[in-house]
Design an enzyme around this catalytic site. Sequence first.
Site, short mmCIF file in Angstrom:
data_model
loop_
_atom_site.label_atom_id
_atom_site.label_comp_id
_atom_site.label_asym_id
_atom_site.label_seq_id
_atom_site.Cartn_x
_atom_site.Cartn_y
_atom_site.Cartn_z
N ASP A 191 0.71 -1.24 -0.06
CA ASP A 191 -0.02 0.05 -0.12
C ASP A 191 0.88 1.09 0.04
O ASP A 191 1.57 1.59 0.89
CB ASP A 191 -0.89 0.07 1.28
CG ASP A 191 -1.68 1.02 1.56
OD1 ASP A 191 -1.87 2.04 0.60
OD2 ASP A 191 -2.44 1.41 2.68
N GLU A 222 -1.61 10.85 0.80
CA GLU A 222 -3.04 10.18 0.96
C GLU A 222 -3.09 9.67 2.31
O GLU A 222 -4.37 9.77 3.07
CB GLU A 222 -2.94 8.92 -0.07
CG GLU A 222 -4.47 8.17 -0.13
CD GLU A 222 -4.61 7.00 0.82
OE1 GLU A 222 -5.80 6.64 0.91
OE2 GLU A 222 -3.77 6.75 1.36
N GLU A 223 -2.13 8.98 3.09
CA GLU A 223 -2.33 8.59 4.31
C GLU A 223 -2.64 9.85 5.36
O GLU A 223 -3.07 9.24 6.56
CB GLU A 223 -1.19 7.68 4.81
CG GLU A 223 -0.74 6.71 4.00
CD GLU A 223 -1.60 5.53 3.89
OE1 GLU A 223 -2.57 5.56 4.80
OE2 GLU A 223 -1.46 4.19 3.36
N ASP A 245 -5.85 1.47 -5.06
CA ASP A 245 -5.34 1.35 -4.01
C ASP A 245 -5.56 -0.07 -3.48
O ASP A 245 -6.27 -0.83 -4.24
CB ASP A 245 -6.19 2.37 -2.86
CG ASP A 245 -5.50 2.70 -1.76
OD1 ASP A 245 -4.42 2.04 -1.34
OD2 ASP A 245 -5.43 3.80 -1.25
N HIS A 326 -1.96 -2.34 5.75
CA HIS A 326 -1.38 -1.67 6.89
C HIS A 326 -0.21 -2.23 8.03
O HIS A 326 0.05 -1.90 8.87
CB HIS A 326 -2.19 -0.73 7.60
CG HIS A 326 -2.77 0.46 7.02
ND1 HIS A 326 -3.27 1.62 7.32
CD2 HIS A 326 -2.94 0.85 5.66
CE1 HIS A 326 -3.64 2.62 6.68
NE2 HIS A 326 -3.45 2.06 5.74
#
Length: 355
Positions: A191, A222-223, A245, A326
């Site tokens: 990711d 983005e995070e 994604d 994640h």
Amino acid sequence: MPPTPLPDLLDELLRTYGPCGGEAAVRDVVRRELEPLADEVSVDPAGNLVALLHGTDRSAPVVRVMAHLDELSMMVKRVDPDGTLWVTSLGVMYPGNFGLGPVAVLGREETLTGVLLLGSEHTTADSTRIWETKPDQGDEAMDWSHVYVFTGRSGEDLAAAGVHPGTRVCVHADRRGLTRFGDFVGGYFVDDRAALTAMVGTARLLRGRPHGDVYLVATTSEEMGGIGASYASRTLPGDLTLALDVGPAEAEYQVTVDGGPVVAYADDAVVYDRAVADALVDVGRELGLHPQTAVWQSFDSDASQSQASGQTARAALLSLPTLSTHGYEVLHSGTVDRTARLLAAFLTRPLPVSG
């Protein structure tokens, strides 16, 4: 120079540091791959890499395809005089997602090696911070207040290296890269490096030209809330932002890691454009790619964050099914190629009208 094979490109991207606000090295790799394929390439004021591919019908609606450059990382919160670094997260993750071990401290003058530590198991309640996390004692989940980075440097040495509150800290290069096993691959930061690889694969397949103009955008931060994507959605032509994604391959979503690309119909932020989602499913079925569908929760994307903030009229999401999102993430070795094939075929067709 021949194009980099996609698995090798993914491995290179995984090994490249790219924390939020420090994505330049990752952007350079993506730019190297996209420049021979695009009609125009630039970097916008938000730090996004923007590659334009002209379509065969210049009057057709424009599509913006986005995948993010940034990775989950850490940031220095304070520096003790003895050189101990206390860190917090950039993006939603916890120390257990990364595990204890070597980290890279990206100082302004020098990149240093440190080690993310909790402390010794052989301690008692006198060592409160450690004791709290023991399952047979305090039984608290390990959080950022429990761990620290040992650098072996003094506070003065760290200051000279340009390390201070705000310095980014990443998983060390020794722990990065692609692990290949059977039909699967794994690594930290699949990711969104797998999606960036799929974006490059899509561009290679679109040499025959998309139907309308397509902007391929490798986005920043983005995070931290889809910051780069929201800027690009506002400033680039077009009404549709389509994000690439990862997506959680979990039983609650009826999504499997060895299945086809996942077309999302909703997430926590928005309901995605149904006409586009249906068209993606149809294209995937025509190609025999066995697309999966999902309604994501505890999830958002460049596209949904852009639409939720009013920067795009339409949003869509194509996800790469992934285990342990994640964390140390796992992907089927065919997923990147399947995703690129589906997206490229979709972009060669007229954009469906929103229902």
